[in-house]
Design a protein around this motif. Structure first.
Motif, PDB file in Angstrom:
ATOM      1  N   HIS A  88      46.453  42.240  38.510  1.00  7.36           N
ATOM      2  CA  HIS A  88      46.987  41.911  39.824  1.00  7.36           C
ATOM      3  C   HIS A  88      46.823  40.429  40.154  1.00  7.36           C
ATOM      4  O   HIS A  88      47.031  40.027  41.294  1.00  7.36           O
ATOM      5  CB  HIS A  88      46.303  42.766  40.896  1.00  7.36           C
TER       6      HIS A  88
ATOM      7  N   GLU B  53      39.724  42.768  43.967  1.00  6.90           N
ATOM      8  CA  GLU B  53      39.734  44.229  43.899  1.00  6.90           C
ATOM      9  C   GLU B  53      39.993  44.772  42.496  1.00  6.90           C
ATOM     10  O   GLU B  53      39.648  45.904  42.196  1.00  6.90           O
ATOM     11  CB  GLU B  53      40.787  44.781  44.861  1.00  6.90           C
ATOM     12  N   HIS B  54      40.628  43.985  41.656  1.00  9.69           N
ATOM     13  CA  HIS B  54      41.010  44.442  40.319  1.00  9.69           C
ATOM     14  C   HIS B  54      40.539  43.425  39.287  1.00  9.69           C
ATOM     15  O   HIS B  54      41.185  42.404  39.085  1.00  9.69           O
ATOM     16  CB  HIS B  54      42.529  44.607  40.222  1.00  9.69           C
TER      17      HIS B  54
ATOM     18  N   SER C  21      40.522  43.582  36.119  1.00  9.60           N
ATOM     19  CA  SER C  21      41.231  43.584  34.838  1.00  9.60           C
ATOM     20  C   SER C  21      42.207  42.422  34.715  1.00  9.60           C
ATOM     21  O   SER C  21      42.641  42.092  33.623  1.00  9.60           O
ATOM     22  CB  SER C  21      42.003  44.894  34.669  1.00  9.60           C
TER      23      SER C  21
END
Length: 110
Positions: free
Chosen positions: A56, A50-51, A53
């Motif tokens: 998480h 979901e992330h 970057s």
């Protein structure tokens, strides 16, 4: 289980190559997070789908790793990973999680 996975090579530490990876969901106080567990020669990663970057993701250095335990039935299992007095629980296919744990054991205890 995907051998020599190519799931998220840009989120691994520079120069690291995946040995194996497995689809898993991290279960925590914020709910369920879909992703992949990736084993490399130096680390275990949870890469959150979901992330992208990486904020998480979980990164566990082998030197900080304290243990792993798989529980579950014929289809749905959990893998509890412990490191530096922390821990996370991941859920996925029981057989694939056991195979992933065996790969961790083989990597850390050749």
């Amino acid at each position: 289980m995907v051998e020599h996975g190519k799931g998220h090579p840009d989120r691994l530490a520079q120069g690291e190559q995946a040995i194996t990876e497995v689809a898993a969901d991290r279960l925590d106080e914020d709910g369920r997070h879909e992703g992949r567990l990736v084993l490399t020669p130096d680390r275990i990663y949870f890469l959150d789908n979901e992330h992208s970057s990486g904020g998480h993701d979980d990164v566990i250095d082998h030197t900080r790793f304290q243990g792993a335990e798989v529980t579950g039935d014929d289809t749905v299992g959990t893998l509890a990973l412990n490191w530096s007095d922390q821990g996370k629980v991941y859920e996925g296919n029981t057989l694939e999680l056991r195979t992933f744990k065996d790969a961790i054991d083989d990597q850390l205890n050749p």
